[in-house]
Design a protein around this motif. Structure first.
Motif, PDB file in Angstrom:
ATOM      1  N   LYS A  85       0.827  -1.196   0.000  1.00 27.86           N
ATOM      2  CA  LYS A  85       0.000   0.000   0.000  1.00 27.86           C
ATOM      3  C   LYS A  85       0.868   1.256   0.000  1.00 27.86           C
ATOM      4  O   LYS A  85       2.021   1.237   0.433  1.00 27.86           O
ATOM      5  N   SER A  89      -6.638   1.908  -0.857  1.00 30.08           N
ATOM      6  CA  SER A  89      -7.542   0.863  -0.375  1.00 30.08           C
ATOM      7  C   SER A  89      -7.003  -0.528  -0.693  1.00 30.08           C
ATOM      8  O   SER A  89      -7.302  -1.486   0.015  1.00 30.08           O
ATOM      9  N   GLU A  90      -6.214  -0.628  -1.747  1.00 30.35           N
ATOM     10  CA  GLU A  90      -5.674  -1.920  -2.174  1.00 30.35           C
ATOM     11  C   GLU A  90      -4.155  -1.847  -2.269  1.00 30.35           C
ATOM     12  O   GLU A  90      -3.567  -0.764  -2.287  1.00 30.35           O
TER      13      GLU A  90
END
Length: 424
Positions: free
Chosen positions: A392, A411-412
């Motif tokens: 991340k 978020s990913e």
């Protein structure tokens, strides 16, 4: 030289061995996998066919960082994290039932010395792998040595990308995961339009700023109003600070490294630039909690950093890691992005060796892509086919207490792309 947990220069002494083992056991009980491997099930003649320093009871690895010179302020944490990981792995039975010994060498903030020590570790000591380097200059110096002698290096530092060696696992971020992501954040969230690029004078800051300028001007249609470089160890920044005040950029994009950071941030504050006012906003990709320990939180409060790890991350893996680190090295120690990435190296190497059932470098290399480390302090990482990590991207705001407040994270996991199209 075989080290025996002697305290590196400038470090606090370990608290005590019992607390180390207790802290290590708490973390590694969850991390160690697979469990219960016995050396007799992996005969040395079968797991070491290339003459590495592997016996029936031990395997020797190398640690190669600067513990003296201007880069010691940054690299000391990497040494500490690698020793912690080794201690924890040994407390749980080692690798293929063998205890890890390490030989530590000092690159001394000097790139030819790094190359010399790398050759010693591979040729004379025949270490099975090396955890090491910080600057791109040191990595570039040792790379031909690792490729010539087929060594295997776990390199922990965020860097400029544009490299993919079969003899290196890059546990830090490449440019798309840090440089481009950070600039996109400051443009999107703070409306930045003008940038002043500043860095230490060697390959990483220059190449990183080349990528940053391409992104700012060619991709985003924004403006760079200044770009300056200074030698490693430089301590007089008043001239560039005056230029920054004159040109009034929205963002100071700072890639100053090592001990120079102390002088730079103190002189910024002395010149009346209050980073808490964000006018200009300062965004760095080179100052972690390790450097702030030398700078002083009061001198950098309000600055932003784009990293993948901050000590303040709220997750169970990180809580256990921070506790074990402080148990081993002292309550007042801090953990920065590169220190965490250095901690990943011994664990990823252990996983690859045990997946391969061999210490042979070619087999370890083949086993590495796809390995998942679910207990990483940063949360979770996976080794890509290109030898970089999926991870991340995060942005933190520096606090007076020397920590970062995380204000953004993807978020990913971000896929590593060391050769982004249009930036070479």
């Amino acid at each position: 030289m075989m080290t025996d947990r002697k305290t590196p220069s400038g470090l606090n002494p370990p608290v005590n061995r019992r607390s180390v083992l207790m802290g290590g056991a708490a973390l590694s009980a969850a991390l160690f996998m697979p469990k219960g491997l016995r050396a007799q099930d992996y005969p040395t003649a079968q797991v070491n066919t290339t003459g590495l320093a592997v016996t029936d009871d031990t395997v020797t690895v190398g640690i190669l960082h600067s513990i003296t010179g201007t880069m010691a302020i940054s690299e000391t944490g990497s040494v500490q994290a690698e020793k912690l990981a080794i201690e924890q792995i040994n407390a749980q039975g080692g690798v293929l039932g063998r205890k890890i010994n390490y030989i530590q060498e000092d690159g001394a903030s000097d790139w030819p010395t790094f190359a010399e020590k790398a050759k010693k570790l591979l040729v004379n000591d025949k270490v099975a792998s090396v955890m090491g380097c910080w600057t791109s200059a040191s990595r570039k110096a040792v790379l031909p040595v690792f490729e010539q002698y087929n060594g295997f290096l776990y390199y922990p530092t965020f860097y400029e990308g544009l490299e993919e060696s079969p003899n290196v696992i890059y546990t830090g971020q490449e440019a798309t995961q840090q440089i481009i992501a950070g600039i996109d954040w400051v443009v999107r969230e703070r409306g930045a339009e003008t940038f002043y690029l500043l860095g230490s004078d060697y390959i990483w800051p220059r190449t990183s700023n080349k990528i940053a300028r391409k992104h700012i001007e060619d991709k985003l249609g924004l403006k760079v109003v200044g770009e300056e470089y200074y030698p490693l160890g430089h301590t007089q920044f008043n001239s560039v600070i005056n230029k920054i005040r004159l040109r009034k950029p929205d963002v100071i994009y700072a890639i100053v490294v090592g001990g120079s950071n102390v002088a730079f941030y103190k002189q910024l504050k002395a010149a009346g630039i209050d980073m808490t006012q964000e006018n200009p906003l300062l965004l760095t990709i080179s100052v972690t909690e390790d450097e702030i320990r030398g700078i002083g939180g009061e001198n950098i409060e309000g600055a932003y950093a784009c990293m993948k790890y901050f000590q303040s991350l709220e997750n169970e893996n990180n809580k256990e890691f921070v506790k074990a680190f402080k148990d081993m090295w002292g309550e007042d120690m801090v953990i920065g992005d590169v220190t965490q990435a250095a901690y990943l190296g011994p664990w990823l190497w252990k996983m690859a060796v045990e997946k391969a059932g061999s210490f042979d470098v070619d087999k370890v290399r083949e086993a590495s892509p796809g390995l998942e480390f679910t207990k990483a302090p940063e949360g979770y990482v996976r080794i890509h086919e290109n030898h970089h990590l999926w991870s991340k991207t995060r942005v933190g705001r520096a606090l007076e207490n020397g920590q970062y407040d995380v204000v953004y994270e993807t978020s990913e996991l971000v896929e590593p792309d060391p050769f982004p199209e249009g930036y070479q």
